[in-house]
Design an enzyme around this catalytic site. Structure first.
Site, PDB file in Angstrom:
ATOM      1  N   TRP A 169       0.832  -1.210   0.000  1.00  0.00           N
ATOM      2  CA  TRP A 169       0.000   0.000   0.000  1.00  0.00           C
ATOM      3  C   TRP A 169       0.859   1.249   0.000  1.00  0.00           C
ATOM      4  O   TRP A 169       0.553   2.233  -0.693  1.00  0.00           O
ATOM      5  CB  TRP A 169      -1.000  -0.018   1.152  1.00  0.00           C
ATOM      6  CG  TRP A 169      -2.110  -0.976   0.868  1.00  0.00           C
ATOM      7  CD1 TRP A 169      -2.396  -2.129   1.538  1.00  0.00           C
ATOM      8  CD2 TRP A 169      -3.068  -0.903  -0.211  1.00  0.00           C
ATOM      9  NE1 TRP A 169      -3.466  -2.770   0.944  1.00  0.00           N
ATOM     10  CE2 TRP A 169      -3.892  -2.044  -0.114  1.00  0.00           C
ATOM     11  CE3 TRP A 169      -3.302   0.009  -1.239  1.00  0.00           C
ATOM     12  CZ2 TRP A 169      -4.943  -2.296  -1.012  1.00  0.00           C
ATOM     13  CZ3 TRP A 169      -4.344  -0.237  -2.144  1.00  0.00           C
ATOM     14  CH2 TRP A 169      -5.149  -1.368  -2.020  1.00  0.00           C
ATOM     15  N   ASP A 199      -1.863   6.896   6.062  1.00  0.00           N
ATOM     16  CA  ASP A 199      -2.920   6.062   5.506  1.00  0.00           C
ATOM     17  C   ASP A 199      -3.282   5.048   6.579  1.00  0.00           C
ATOM     18  O   ASP A 199      -2.518   4.130   6.873  1.00  0.00           O
ATOM     19  CB  ASP A 199      -2.407   5.362   4.237  1.00  0.00           C
ATOM     20  CG  ASP A 199      -3.410   4.350   3.677  1.00  0.00           C
ATOM     21  OD1 ASP A 199      -4.520   4.229   4.227  1.00  0.00           O
ATOM     22  OD2 ASP A 199      -3.066   3.675   2.679  1.00  0.00           O
ATOM     23  N   LYS A 205     -12.814  -1.185   5.547  1.00  0.00           N
ATOM     24  CA  LYS A 205     -12.230  -2.133   6.489  1.00  0.00           C
ATOM     25  C   LYS A 205     -12.824  -1.940   7.886  1.00  0.00           C
ATOM     26  O   LYS A 205     -13.347  -2.878   8.462  1.00  0.00           O
ATOM     27  CB  LYS A 205     -10.710  -1.998   6.546  1.00  0.00           C
ATOM     28  CG  LYS A 205      -9.991  -2.708   5.407  1.00  0.00           C
ATOM     29  CD  LYS A 205      -9.722  -1.836   4.229  1.00  0.00           C
ATOM     30  CE  LYS A 205      -9.053  -2.576   3.079  1.00  0.00           C
ATOM     31  NZ  LYS A 205      -8.235  -1.675   2.254  1.00  0.00           N
TER      32      LYS A 205
HETATM   33  C1  LIG Z   1      -7.627  -1.125   1.232  1.00  0.00           C
HETATM   34  C2  LIG Z   1      -6.527  -0.156   1.372  1.00  0.00           C
HETATM   35  C3  LIG Z   1      -6.372   0.932   0.493  1.00  0.00           C
HETATM   36  C4  LIG Z   1      -7.232   1.130  -0.741  1.00  0.00           C
HETATM   37  O1  LIG Z   1      -8.480   1.575  -0.434  1.00  0.00           O
HETATM   38  P1  LIG Z   1      -9.524   1.923  -1.595  1.00  0.00           P
HETATM   39  O2  LIG Z   1     -10.677   2.420  -0.798  1.00  0.00           O
HETATM   40  O3  LIG Z   1      -9.792   0.665  -2.360  1.00  0.00           O
HETATM   41  O4  LIG Z   1      -8.949   2.976  -2.452  1.00  0.00           O
HETATM   42  C5  LIG Z   1      -5.348   1.825   0.737  1.00  0.00           C
HETATM   43  N1  LIG Z   1      -4.502   1.666   1.781  1.00  0.00           N
HETATM   44  C6  LIG Z   1      -4.614   0.627   2.633  1.00  0.00           C
HETATM   45  C7  LIG Z   1      -3.664   0.515   3.782  1.00  0.00           C
HETATM   46  C8  LIG Z   1      -5.623  -0.311   2.461  1.00  0.00           C
HETATM   47  O5  LIG Z   1      -5.746  -1.340   3.311  1.00  0.00           O
END
Ligand SMILES: *Cc1c(COP(=O)(O)O)cnc(C)c1O
Length: 366
Positions: free
Chosen positions: A109, A178, A202
Protein backbone atom coordinates in the site's frame (compact mmCIF):
# COMPACT_ATOMS: atom_id res chain seq x y z
CA UNK A 1 -34.58 -14.63 8.22
CA UNK A 2 -32.01 -13.44 10.69
CA UNK A 3 -28.99 -14.82 12.46
CA UNK A 4 -30.91 -15.67 15.61
CA UNK A 5 -32.88 -18.23 13.63
CA UNK A 6 -29.85 -19.89 12.05
CA UNK A 7 -26.37 -19.57 13.51
CA UNK A 8 -24.80 -20.52 10.16
CA UNK A 9 -26.73 -17.79 8.30
CA UNK A 10 -23.92 -15.30 8.86
CA UNK A 11 -20.41 -16.45 7.97
CA UNK A 12 -17.32 -15.79 10.04
CA UNK A 13 -16.06 -13.30 7.47
CA UNK A 14 -12.28 -12.86 7.53
CA UNK A 15 -12.26 -10.83 4.31
CA UNK A 16 -9.58 -8.11 4.15
CA UNK A 17 -12.00 -5.66 2.58
CA UNK A 18 -14.71 -4.88 1.91
CA UNK A 19 -15.03 -6.47 5.30
CA UNK A 20 -17.44 -7.53 8.00
CA UNK A 21 -19.75 -4.91 9.51
CA UNK A 22 -21.33 -5.07 12.97
CA UNK A 23 -24.44 -7.21 12.76
CA UNK A 24 -26.48 -4.72 14.77
CA UNK A 25 -25.62 -2.05 12.20
CA UNK A 26 -26.81 -4.20 9.31
CA UNK A 27 -30.03 -5.05 11.13
CA UNK A 28 -30.73 -1.40 11.87
CA UNK A 29 -30.06 -0.38 8.26
CA UNK A 30 -32.33 -3.18 7.11
CA UNK A 31 -35.11 -2.07 9.42
CA UNK A 32 -34.97 1.47 8.01
CA UNK A 33 -34.40 0.52 4.40
CA UNK A 34 -37.93 1.14 3.13
CA UNK A 35 -38.89 3.94 5.47
CA UNK A 36 -36.38 5.93 7.46
CA UNK A 37 -37.99 6.99 10.74
CA UNK A 38 -41.50 7.12 9.36
CA UNK A 39 -40.57 9.23 6.32
CA UNK A 40 -41.82 6.64 3.84
CA UNK A 41 -38.44 6.76 2.08
CA UNK A 42 -35.09 5.17 2.59
CA UNK A 43 -32.29 7.53 3.53
CA UNK A 44 -30.70 6.98 0.11
CA UNK A 45 -33.84 8.33 -1.55
CA UNK A 46 -33.81 11.61 0.37
CA UNK A 47 -32.17 14.95 -0.33
CA UNK A 48 -28.70 15.38 1.06
CA UNK A 49 -29.88 18.85 2.11
CA UNK A 50 -32.89 17.48 3.98
CA UNK A 51 -33.45 17.27 7.73
CA UNK A 52 -33.12 13.49 8.13
CA UNK A 53 -29.89 13.19 6.19
CA UNK A 54 -28.56 16.37 7.79
CA UNK A 55 -28.87 14.82 11.24
CA UNK A 56 -27.07 11.68 10.10
CA UNK A 57 -24.26 13.67 8.49
CA UNK A 58 -23.78 15.76 11.63
CA UNK A 59 -23.78 12.71 13.87
CA UNK A 60 -21.22 10.91 11.69
CA UNK A 61 -18.88 13.90 11.93
CA UNK A 62 -19.54 14.29 15.63
CA UNK A 63 -18.93 10.58 16.35
CA UNK A 64 -15.55 10.80 14.61
CA UNK A 65 -14.70 13.94 16.56
CA UNK A 66 -15.61 12.27 19.86
CA UNK A 67 -13.85 8.98 19.14
CA UNK A 68 -10.63 10.82 18.32
CA UNK A 69 -11.07 13.62 20.85
CA UNK A 70 -10.60 16.21 18.11
CA UNK A 71 -10.06 19.83 18.97
CA UNK A 72 -11.28 22.69 16.77
CA UNK A 73 -8.06 22.85 14.84
CA UNK A 74 -8.93 19.59 13.02
CA UNK A 75 -11.61 19.11 10.38
CA UNK A 76 -13.44 15.89 9.46
CA UNK A 77 -14.18 15.15 5.80
CA UNK A 78 -15.97 12.35 3.97
CA UNK A 79 -14.61 12.18 0.43
CA UNK A 80 -15.32 9.96 -2.53
CA UNK A 81 -12.88 7.68 -4.27
CA UNK A 82 -11.66 5.65 -1.31
CA UNK A 83 -8.14 5.74 0.04
CA UNK A 84 -6.71 5.58 -3.46
CA UNK A 85 -8.10 9.02 -4.27
CA UNK A 86 -6.22 10.24 -1.19
CA UNK A 87 -2.96 8.89 -2.62
CA UNK A 88 -3.43 11.68 -5.19
CA UNK A 89 -5.17 14.35 -3.10
CA UNK A 90 -2.49 14.39 -0.42
CA UNK A 91 0.36 15.43 -2.76
CA UNK A 92 -1.95 17.59 -4.90
CA UNK A 93 -2.80 19.65 -1.82
CA UNK A 94 0.34 19.47 0.31
CA UNK A 95 3.26 19.15 -2.09
CA UNK A 96 4.35 22.45 -3.63
CA UNK A 97 6.12 22.60 -7.02
CA UNK A 98 9.62 23.08 -5.58
CA UNK A 99 9.20 20.77 -2.62
CA UNK A 100 9.89 17.12 -1.86
CA UNK A 101 7.60 14.81 0.11
CA UNK A 102 9.06 12.11 2.34
CA UNK A 103 7.47 8.65 2.30
CA UNK A 104 8.20 5.50 4.24
CA UNK A 105 8.04 2.40 2.07
CA UNK A 106 6.64 -0.47 4.12
CA UNK A 107 4.91 -2.62 1.51
CA UNK A 108 2.24 -2.84 -1.15
CA UNK A 109 0.00 0.00 0.00
CA UNK A 110 2.86 2.39 0.72
CA UNK A 111 4.15 1.66 -2.75
CA UNK A 112 0.89 2.80 -4.34
CA UNK A 113 0.92 6.02 -2.32
CA UNK A 114 4.54 6.64 -3.36
CA UNK A 115 3.81 5.98 -7.01
CA UNK A 116 0.96 8.48 -7.10
CA UNK A 117 2.93 11.15 -5.23
CA UNK A 118 5.70 10.71 -7.80
CA UNK A 119 3.23 11.68 -10.53
CA UNK A 120 2.50 14.95 -8.71
CA UNK A 121 5.99 15.91 -7.55
CA UNK A 122 9.28 14.85 -6.00
CA UNK A 123 9.44 12.03 -3.47
CA UNK A 124 12.20 11.05 -1.06
CA UNK A 125 12.10 7.62 0.63
CA UNK A 126 12.70 8.12 4.35
CA UNK A 127 12.97 4.37 5.08
CA UNK A 128 12.34 1.19 3.14
CA UNK A 129 11.31 -2.10 4.71
CA UNK A 130 9.24 -3.25 1.74
CA UNK A 131 11.48 -6.22 0.94
CA UNK A 132 12.13 -7.32 4.53
CA UNK A 133 11.39 -10.90 5.57
CA UNK A 134 9.69 -11.32 7.99
CA UNK A 135 7.49 -8.33 7.12
CA UNK A 136 8.09 -5.24 9.21
CA UNK A 137 7.59 -1.48 9.23
CA UNK A 138 10.34 1.13 9.63
CA UNK A 139 11.66 2.15 13.04
CA UNK A 140 9.88 5.40 13.92
CA UNK A 141 13.01 6.70 15.64
CA UNK A 142 15.26 6.05 12.67
CA UNK A 143 13.85 7.78 9.59
CA UNK A 144 15.75 9.91 7.14
CA UNK A 145 13.31 12.83 7.07
CA UNK A 146 14.50 15.92 5.21
CA UNK A 147 14.55 19.20 7.09
CA UNK A 148 12.43 20.87 4.40
CA UNK A 149 10.14 17.98 3.46
CA UNK A 150 6.58 19.05 2.64
CA UNK A 151 5.31 16.21 4.83
CA UNK A 152 6.11 12.67 5.96
CA UNK A 153 3.77 9.90 4.84
CA UNK A 154 3.39 6.51 6.53
CA UNK A 155 1.04 3.52 6.10
CA UNK A 156 0.00 2.64 9.64
CA UNK A 157 -0.98 -0.95 8.82
CA UNK A 158 0.14 -2.89 5.76
CA UNK A 159 -3.03 -4.84 5.06
CA UNK A 160 -1.33 -7.36 2.78
CA UNK A 161 1.82 -8.24 4.75
CA UNK A 162 0.25 -7.83 8.20
CA UNK A 163 2.88 -5.43 9.59
CA UNK A 164 1.70 -2.49 11.71
CA UNK A 165 3.34 0.56 13.26
CA UNK A 166 3.13 0.25 17.06
CA UNK A 167 4.47 3.77 17.67
CA UNK A 168 4.49 6.74 15.33
CA UNK A 169 7.36 9.04 14.41
CA UNK A 170 7.68 12.42 16.08
CA UNK A 171 8.11 14.54 13.02
CA UNK A 172 9.03 18.21 12.54
CA UNK A 173 7.03 18.20 9.30
CA UNK A 174 3.32 17.33 9.08
CA UNK A 175 2.83 13.60 9.55
CA UNK A 176 0.34 12.05 7.10
CA UNK A 177 -0.94 8.51 7.59
CA UNK A 178 -2.92 6.06 5.51
CA UNK A 179 -4.90 4.33 8.27
CA UNK A 180 -7.29 2.46 5.97
CA UNK A 181 -6.97 -0.89 7.68
CA UNK A 182 -6.53 0.10 11.32
CA UNK A 183 -8.41 3.34 11.86
CA UNK A 184 -10.31 3.30 15.18
CA UNK A 185 -8.68 0.01 16.20
CA UNK A 186 -6.74 1.71 19.02
CA UNK A 187 -6.46 5.07 20.76
CA UNK A 188 -4.67 7.72 18.74
CA UNK A 189 -2.82 10.88 19.70
CA UNK A 190 -4.10 12.93 16.79
CA UNK A 191 -1.87 15.85 17.78
CA UNK A 192 1.05 13.94 16.22
CA UNK A 193 -0.60 14.07 12.80
CA UNK A 194 -1.28 16.71 10.20
CA UNK A 195 -3.62 14.47 8.23
CA UNK A 196 -4.94 10.93 8.47
CA UNK A 197 -7.13 9.16 5.94
CA UNK A 198 -8.85 5.80 5.67
CA UNK A 199 -10.89 4.08 2.99
CA UNK A 200 -14.10 3.06 4.75
CA UNK A 201 -14.44 -0.60 3.80
CA UNK A 202 -12.23 -2.13 6.49
CA UNK A 203 -13.17 -0.56 9.79
CA UNK A 204 -15.76 2.10 8.98
CA UNK A 205 -18.49 1.07 6.57
CA UNK A 206 -18.96 0.30 2.89
CA UNK A 207 -16.45 0.97 0.12
CA UNK A 208 -16.25 4.11 -1.97
CA UNK A 209 -15.56 6.81 0.59
CA UNK A 210 -12.64 7.86 2.69
CA UNK A 211 -12.56 9.54 6.04
CA UNK A 212 -10.04 12.38 6.18
CA UNK A 213 -9.06 14.17 9.36
CA UNK A 214 -6.96 17.24 8.57
CA UNK A 215 -5.36 19.99 10.60
CA UNK A 216 -7.21 22.97 9.21
CA UNK A 217 -4.20 25.19 8.48
CA UNK A 218 -2.99 22.59 5.95
CA UNK A 219 -5.91 23.19 3.59
CA UNK A 220 -4.39 26.55 2.69
CA UNK A 221 -1.41 24.90 1.03
CA UNK A 222 -3.06 23.74 -2.21
CA UNK A 223 -1.67 25.46 -5.31
CA UNK A 224 -4.11 27.45 -7.48
CA UNK A 225 -3.69 24.88 -10.23
CA UNK A 226 -5.60 22.23 -8.25
CA UNK A 227 -9.24 21.99 -9.41
CA UNK A 228 -11.73 23.06 -6.74
CA UNK A 229 -13.14 19.56 -6.32
CA UNK A 230 -9.74 18.15 -5.47
CA UNK A 231 -8.94 20.73 -2.82
CA UNK A 232 -9.42 19.83 0.85
CA UNK A 233 -10.36 23.46 1.43
CA UNK A 234 -13.45 23.15 -0.78
CA UNK A 235 -14.77 20.19 1.20
CA UNK A 236 -13.84 21.62 4.58
CA UNK A 237 -15.73 24.85 3.85
CA UNK A 238 -18.75 22.86 2.61
CA UNK A 239 -18.68 20.35 5.49
CA UNK A 240 -18.34 17.54 2.90
CA UNK A 241 -21.56 18.71 1.21
CA UNK A 242 -19.99 20.53 -1.74
CA UNK A 243 -21.75 18.13 -4.06
CA UNK A 244 -24.00 15.14 -3.39
CA UNK A 245 -22.05 12.91 -1.01
CA UNK A 246 -22.50 9.11 -0.91
CA UNK A 247 -25.33 9.48 1.58
CA UNK A 248 -25.99 5.82 2.23
CA UNK A 249 -22.31 5.11 2.86
CA UNK A 250 -22.09 8.01 5.31
CA UNK A 251 -25.28 6.74 6.98
CA UNK A 252 -23.56 3.40 7.58
CA UNK A 253 -20.41 5.14 8.81
CA UNK A 254 -22.68 7.01 11.22
CA UNK A 255 -24.08 3.72 12.53
CA UNK A 256 -20.64 2.08 12.77
CA UNK A 257 -19.12 5.03 14.66
CA UNK A 258 -22.17 5.09 16.95
CA UNK A 259 -21.61 1.36 17.55
CA UNK A 260 -17.93 2.06 18.32
CA UNK A 261 -18.92 4.63 20.92
CA UNK A 262 -21.36 2.14 22.48
CA UNK A 263 -18.52 -0.40 22.67
CA UNK A 264 -16.77 2.01 25.03
CA UNK A 265 -14.63 3.88 22.52
CA UNK A 266 -11.14 3.21 21.24
CA UNK A 267 -9.53 2.01 24.47
CA UNK A 268 -11.98 -0.86 24.91
CA UNK A 269 -11.93 -1.70 21.20
CA UNK A 270 -8.14 -1.83 21.44
CA UNK A 271 -8.29 -4.23 24.36
CA UNK A 272 -10.62 -6.54 22.44
CA UNK A 273 -8.45 -6.35 19.34
CA UNK A 274 -5.39 -7.29 21.40
CA UNK A 275 -7.26 -10.25 22.88
CA UNK A 276 -8.53 -11.45 19.51
CA UNK A 277 -5.18 -11.14 17.71
CA UNK A 278 -3.31 -12.48 20.77
CA UNK A 279 -5.30 -15.72 20.59
CA UNK A 280 -4.51 -16.21 16.93
CA UNK A 281 -0.82 -15.40 17.25
CA UNK A 282 -0.73 -17.68 20.28
CA UNK A 283 -2.12 -20.51 18.17
CA UNK A 284 0.48 -19.85 15.47
CA UNK A 285 3.42 -19.61 17.90
CA UNK A 286 2.27 -22.67 19.84
CA UNK A 287 2.53 -24.88 16.77
CA UNK A 288 5.42 -26.05 14.65
CA UNK A 289 3.02 -26.28 11.73
CA UNK A 290 1.90 -22.67 11.22
CA UNK A 291 4.44 -19.92 10.63
CA UNK A 292 3.67 -16.20 11.06
CA UNK A 293 4.96 -13.96 8.26
CA UNK A 294 5.28 -10.63 10.10
CA UNK A 295 8.04 -9.72 12.56
CA UNK A 296 6.77 -10.43 16.09
CA UNK A 297 6.93 -6.82 17.35
CA UNK A 298 5.29 -5.51 14.18
CA UNK A 299 2.42 -7.96 13.98
CA UNK A 300 -0.87 -6.43 13.01
CA UNK A 301 -3.89 -6.70 15.28
CA UNK A 302 -6.06 -6.44 12.17
CA UNK A 303 -4.54 -8.71 9.51
CA UNK A 304 -2.99 -11.91 10.87
CA UNK A 305 -0.81 -13.48 8.15
CA UNK A 306 0.67 -16.96 8.25
CA UNK A 307 1.81 -19.88 6.15
CA UNK A 308 1.51 -23.65 6.26
CA UNK A 309 4.33 -26.06 5.35
CA UNK A 310 3.26 -26.20 1.67
CA UNK A 311 0.98 -24.47 -0.80
CA UNK A 312 -0.94 -27.70 -1.26
CA UNK A 313 -1.71 -27.76 2.48
CA UNK A 314 -2.73 -24.09 2.29
CA UNK A 315 -5.20 -24.94 -0.46
CA UNK A 316 -6.76 -27.75 1.51
CA UNK A 317 -6.78 -25.56 4.65
CA UNK A 318 -8.77 -22.93 2.77
CA UNK A 319 -11.20 -25.48 1.33
CA UNK A 320 -11.81 -27.12 4.69
CA UNK A 321 -12.16 -23.74 6.46
CA UNK A 322 -14.74 -22.63 3.92
CA UNK A 323 -16.85 -25.70 4.70
CA UNK A 324 -16.75 -24.73 8.39
CA UNK A 325 -18.17 -21.29 7.53
CA UNK A 326 -14.75 -19.63 8.01
CA UNK A 327 -14.65 -17.43 4.89
CA UNK A 328 -12.22 -15.08 3.19
CA UNK A 329 -8.99 -16.50 4.65
CA UNK A 330 -6.99 -16.59 1.43
CA UNK A 331 -3.91 -14.36 1.54
CA UNK A 332 -3.56 -11.54 -0.98
CA UNK A 333 -2.87 -12.87 -4.48
CA UNK A 334 0.53 -11.13 -4.52
CA UNK A 335 1.88 -13.03 -1.49
CA UNK A 336 -0.27 -16.15 -1.05
CA UNK A 337 -0.58 -17.89 2.31
CA UNK A 338 -3.35 -17.29 4.82
CA UNK A 339 -4.65 -13.95 6.06
CA UNK A 340 -7.21 -13.69 8.82
CA UNK A 341 -8.54 -10.13 8.86
CA UNK A 342 -10.12 -9.52 12.24
CA UNK A 343 -11.29 -5.93 12.13
CA UNK A 344 -13.21 -4.20 14.93
CA UNK A 345 -16.52 -5.78 13.93
CA UNK A 346 -15.14 -9.32 13.78
CA UNK A 347 -16.57 -11.33 16.70
CA UNK A 348 -14.38 -13.06 19.29
CA UNK A 349 -16.32 -16.31 18.71
CA UNK A 350 -15.06 -16.32 15.13
CA UNK A 351 -11.46 -16.16 16.35
CA UNK A 352 -12.15 -19.05 18.72
CA UNK A 353 -13.70 -21.02 15.87
CA UNK A 354 -10.62 -20.44 13.69
CA UNK A 355 -8.22 -21.40 16.49
CA UNK A 356 -10.17 -24.66 17.06
CA UNK A 357 -10.18 -25.32 13.34
CA UNK A 358 -6.41 -24.72 13.11
CA UNK A 359 -5.74 -27.23 15.92
CA UNK A 360 -7.92 -29.87 14.26
CA UNK A 361 -6.35 -29.27 10.87
CA UNK A 362 -2.85 -29.57 12.31
CA UNK A 363 -3.77 -32.81 14.09
CA UNK A 364 -4.97 -34.34 10.82
CA UNK A 365 -2.22 -32.98 8.57
CA UNK A 366 0.76 -32.12 10.78
C1 LIG B 1 -7.63 -1.13 1.23
C2 LIG B 1 -6.53 -0.16 1.37
C3 LIG B 1 -6.37 0.93 0.49
C4 LIG B 1 -7.23 1.13 -0.74
O1 LIG B 1 -8.48 1.57 -0.43
P1 LIG B 1 -9.52 1.92 -1.59
O2 LIG B 1 -10.68 2.42 -0.80
O3 LIG B 1 -9.79 0.67 -2.36
O4 LIG B 1 -8.95 2.98 -2.45
C5 LIG B 1 -5.35 1.83 0.74
N1 LIG B 1 -4.50 1.67 1.78
C6 LIG B 1 -4.61 0.63 2.63
C7 LIG B 1 -3.66 0.52 3.78
C8 LIG B 1 -5.62 -0.31 2.46
O5 LIG B 1 -5.75 -1.34 3.31
Amino acid sequence: MNSELDPAFRAFNFSAGPAILPESVLLEAQEHLLSYQGSGMSIMEQSHRGRDYGAIHEEAVSNVRKLLGLRDEYGVLFLQGGATAQFAMVPLNLLGPDQTADYTHSGAWASKAIKEAGVVGKVHIAADTSQDVPARVPDPGNLDVREDAAYLHITSNETISGAQWKAFPRSHVPLVADMSSDIFSRPLDIGQFGLIYAGAQKNLGPSGIALVVIRKDLVERAPESVPLFFRYKTHLEANSLYNTPPTFSIYLVCLVTRWLRHQGGLASIHKRNDEKSGKLYGAIDGSGFYRGTAEVHHRSTMNVTFRLPSEALEDSFLDAADKENLKGLKGHRSVGGIRASIYNAFPAEGVDALVDFMREFEKKNG
